[in-house]
Design a protein around this motif. Structure first.
Motif, PDB file in Angstrom:
ATOM      1  N   LYS A 101       0.807  -1.227   0.000  1.00 17.10           N
ATOM      2  CA  LYS A 101       0.000   0.000   0.000  1.00 17.10           C
ATOM      3  C   LYS A 101       0.838   1.274   0.000  1.00 17.10           C
ATOM      4  O   LYS A 101       0.343   2.337  -0.362  1.00 17.10           O
ATOM      5  CB  LYS A 101      -0.878   0.049   1.266  1.00 17.10           C
ATOM      6  N   ILE A 102       2.080   1.177   0.497  1.00 21.28           N
ATOM      7  CA  ILE A 102       2.873   2.409   0.673  1.00 21.28           C
ATOM      8  C   ILE A 102       4.127   2.331  -0.189  1.00 21.28           C
ATOM      9  O   ILE A 102       4.829   1.321  -0.183  1.00 21.28           O
ATOM     10  CB  ILE A 102       3.306   2.583   2.152  1.00 21.28           C
ATOM     11  N   PHE A 103       4.406   3.427  -0.902  1.00 23.98           N
ATOM     12  CA  PHE A 103       5.559   3.445  -1.806  1.00 23.98           C
ATOM     13  C   PHE A 103       6.406   4.680  -1.530  1.00 23.98           C
ATOM     14  O   PHE A 103       5.870   5.751  -1.263  1.00 23.98           O
ATOM     15  CB  PHE A 103       5.089   3.454  -3.261  1.00 23.98           C
ATOM     16  N   PHE A 104       7.711   4.490  -1.596  1.00 22.78           N
ATOM     17  CA  PHE A 104       8.613   5.636  -1.424  1.00 22.78           C
ATOM     18  C   PHE A 104       8.904   6.270  -2.782  1.00 22.78           C
ATOM     19  O   PHE A 104       9.006   5.560  -3.783  1.00 22.78           O
ATOM     20  CB  PHE A 104       9.944   5.174  -0.823  1.00 22.78           C
ATOM     21  N   ALA A 105       9.064   7.586  -2.811  1.00 23.20           N
ATOM     22  CA  ALA A 105       9.518   8.243  -4.045  1.00 23.20           C
ATOM     23  C   ALA A 105      10.346   9.472  -3.676  1.00 23.20           C
ATOM     24  O   ALA A 105      10.247  10.000  -2.559  1.00 23.20           O
ATOM     25  CB  ALA A 105       8.339   8.637  -4.909  1.00 23.20           C
ATOM     26  N   GLY A 106      11.143   9.899  -4.641  1.00 20.45           N
ATOM     27  CA  GLY A 106      12.095  10.982  -4.369  1.00 20.45           C
ATOM     28  C   GLY A 106      11.514  12.371  -4.564  1.00 20.45           C
ATOM     29  O   GLY A 106      10.292  12.554  -4.597  1.00 20.45           O
ATOM     30  N   VAL A 107      12.419  13.346  -4.742  1.00 26.73           N
ATOM     31  CA  VAL A 107      11.995  14.748  -4.803  1.00 26.73           C
ATOM     32  C   VAL A 107      11.083  15.070  -5.986  1.00 26.73           C
ATOM     33  O   VAL A 107      10.308  16.015  -5.929  1.00 26.73           O
ATOM     34  CB  VAL A 107      13.200  15.711  -4.847  1.00 26.73           C
ATOM     35  N   ASP A 108      11.182  14.273  -7.052  1.00 26.59           N
ATOM     36  CA  ASP A 108      10.326  14.575  -8.206  1.00 26.59           C
ATOM     37  C   ASP A 108       8.854  14.440  -7.859  1.00 26.59           C
ATOM     38  O   ASP A 108       8.002  15.117  -8.425  1.00 26.59           O
ATOM     39  CB  ASP A 108      10.591  13.582  -9.348  1.00 26.59           C
TER      40      ASP A 108
END
Ligand code: SER
Length: 600
Positions: free
Chosen positions: A154-161
């Motif tokens: 359910k949870i995903f990490f993503a960067g500054v973009d």
């Protein structure tokens, strides 16, 4: 649930959690020369996110009308609009992640009843010295585990973009002085849309196919850019939550296309009727007409009129794009669509009703002007290419890319419109000219941005304090009927409008300057107090009374010389202004005078 019900539920949800409702700020910001429109809920609150005290306290909730010119070309899919209402809850150094995240989940799943299995979360993955947001991840993971879900699904990490928010985007694009922070976002999945072959990547929610729609964004607004490389923490750890009302409604109604929600659908139906075409086969055109006319209504309401400059230019572009798309569908009379757009918004924005005639006339007048422009463009081409004769619709004629560009830049015709008039041109050469033109305007815009960051650059802050001194000095000279009717402050100068129906004499200008310079020399301390409205009025505080912040107002005192309602910020001592000089005055009509002055 109508859009209005949804908005009311949101505001009440946060009022129950001790938030104070604050009013919508103007769509064209008064004192922010760095931007043409209010494009997010945080924009009018920047000084408070930076540490100024807000008169309504540390927990606020609002619905802010917002317009994003950068999205004009994005409109034409299931989810983009240029104009939207941003629901916002704000913690100014009060609560933080452990309250915000569970409240958001409660609002989405219990108050709105969104299906939990269709909701997905993204969290900030870290950037240089700013750490990955493990804290938010843990709060979400605990919460979702309790609900019976597997956090990794359910949870995903993503960067500054993706998971960093500032007005100018990623950290490298932020000018020094700008504020920003990591965010956590909620997406809803629509099961009627399939991923395409291009949908890849680390997280399934970020692709462009429209299967996932971002409906909520909690920004943990806690950093200020201090050098090209570094960030400092802000005085407070703030929460800036933003959720688009239109998108939340799409989630509630489980409509993967926001133009099919109960909000936009009646307008789409009217367009179908007026053009005898179906939405299914002409989505893009109908989405553009609906969005652009809606945005135009609110921009006109803010006092903007179509022109070739700044806000007026954007308005003209929106309207003409809406007309173009309407004509492409062979629509003849746009009046009923305009009426339908009013119907669409009148429940949430009741004040539109009394402005209906005025706004509609502006739109219809621009349509007449545009038709005139099309005639002139045709005349221009007939003259340059006599062989086209009078009849230029019909068979394709080739014209030079220079002439196509003149039709674009001078006559305001879009490339699509030029083509629909029956002209072919070298598109690559045209695109090159367009790029040169855009680079020039972008350079202009950057120049503008560098001009000072919203309300907080040193020169702008000095300008704010100077307007208080000027306001008081003018009233002392000409009586208490005189009052401020507007102002605009940039790093270069301040502009001050007031009700006065004659020119100021030279000796009056000198006297004003002398009085203000005397107050600067006295080095008066500047401070504010938050007071009940009645008490502030009793004290004789002056200023614009139309800002309703509950019962309390913020009053700035300059020594015991001036007392004025104001959000701030201001200098701490008047000597910081160094010197005050009036550089110009003008008559702006309707018994109003305008003064331009400089400080420093
Ligand atoms: N500032 C964030 C946004 O505009 C959240 O309010 O999306």
């Amino acid at each position: 649930m109508t859009a209005k019900d949804l908005r009311d539920k949101y505001i009440n949800f946060f009022k129950d959690k001790n938030h104070v409702e604050i009013p919508n700020s103007p769509l064209v910001p008064e004192n922010d020369p760095t931007t043409l429109f209010t494009s997010s809920g945080m924009q009018p609150l920047i000084p408070y996110l930076m540490g100024e005290k807000h008169p309504a306290g540390t927990r606020l909730v609002d619905s802010q009308n917002s317009f994003r010119a950068v999205d004009i070309d994005e409109v034409g899919d299931n989810r983009h609009t240029t104009f939207f209402r941003m629901l916002g809850n704000w913690s100014l150094g009060d609560y933080f992640k452990k309250e915000e995240i569970p409240w958001l989940w409660e609002f989405l799943t219990e108050t709105l009843g969104l299906p939990k299995e269709k909701l997905f979360i993204t969290v900030f993955d870290g950037f240089k010295k700013i750490e990955r947001d493990e804290e938010s991840y843990k709060i979400w993971a605990d919460l979702l585990t309790k609900e019976g879900f597997v956090p990794e699904q359910k949870i995903f990490f993503a960067g500054v973009d993706k998971n960093w928010w500032s007005r100018s985007g990623t950290p490298d694009k932020m000018p020094v002085g700008e504020i920003g922070g990591p965010d956590t976002e909620v997406y809803i999945r629509f099961d009627d849309i399939e991923h395409t072959d291009e949908c890849e990547g680390d997280s399934p929610v970020y692709c462009e196919c429209g299967k996932f729609l971002e409906i909520a964004n909690s920004v943990f607004m806690q950093y200020k850019k201090v050098t090209e490389e570094d960030f400092d923490p802000l005085p407070n750890k703030n929460v800036d939550f933003g959720g688009g009302l239109e998108r939340l409604l799409a989630a509630v109604e489980l409509k993967s296309d926001i133009f099919e929600t109960s909000l936009f659908h009646p307008t789409i139906k009217t367009i179908e009727k007026e053009t005898s075409k179906t939405y299914g086969e002409n989505k893009k055109e109908m989405q553009i007409i609906t969005d652009h006319l809606g945005a135009s209504v609110f921009i006109i309401l803010a006092g903007v009129r179509p022109s070739n400059k700044e806000q007026g230019y954007i308005l003209r572009r929106l309207l003409r794009r809406a007309f173009d798309n309407f004509y492409t569908l062979s629509g003849k009379d746009i009046t009923s669509i305009v009426d339908s757009v009013f119907e669409q918004y009148k429940e949430t924005d009741e004040y539109l009703v009394s402005k209906y005639e005025e706004i509609r006339n502006v739109i219809l007048e621009e349509e007449r002007n545009y038709k005139g422009t099309l005639q002139r463009a045709k005349a221009f081409i007939s003259k340059k290419y006599p062989e086209t004769g009078d009849e230029i619709m019909g068979e394709k004629k080739t014209i030079s890319s220079e002439d196509a560009f003149i039709l674009y830049s001078t006559h305001g015709l879009s490339p699509t419109q030029i083509k629909s008039l029956g002209f072919d041109f070298d598109e690559q050469a045209f695109a090159k000219k367009m790029e040169e033109h855009q680079n020039l305007s972008r350079a202009g815009a950057q120049q503008k941005f560098r001009g000072g960051l919203a309300d907080t650059s040193e020169k702008t802050v000095m300008g704010h304090t100077a307007t208080h001194l000027l306001h008081k000095a003018l009233r002392d000279m000409f009586g208490e009927d005189l009052h401020q009717t507007g102002s605009n402050i940039t790093t270069e100068r301040l502009r001050f409008d007031f009700n006065f129906d004659r020119k100021l004499e030279d000796d009056e200008i000198k006297k004003l300057e002398d009085t203000i310079n005397e107050k600067i020399r006295e080095n008066l301390p500047v401070h504010f107090e938050i007071l009940p409205l009645e008490e502030a009025k009793k004290l004789g505080a002056i200023g614009l009374f139309d800002e309703k912040y509950g019962n309390d107002v913020k009053v700035y005192f300059v020594g015991d010389y001036s007392k004025e309602f104001c959000g701030g910020p201001h200098v701490d001592f008047t000597s910081k202004l160094k010197r005050f000089k009036i550089i110009k005055q003008e008559n702006i009509g309707h018994g109003q005078r305008r003064i331009y002055a400089v400080v420093g």
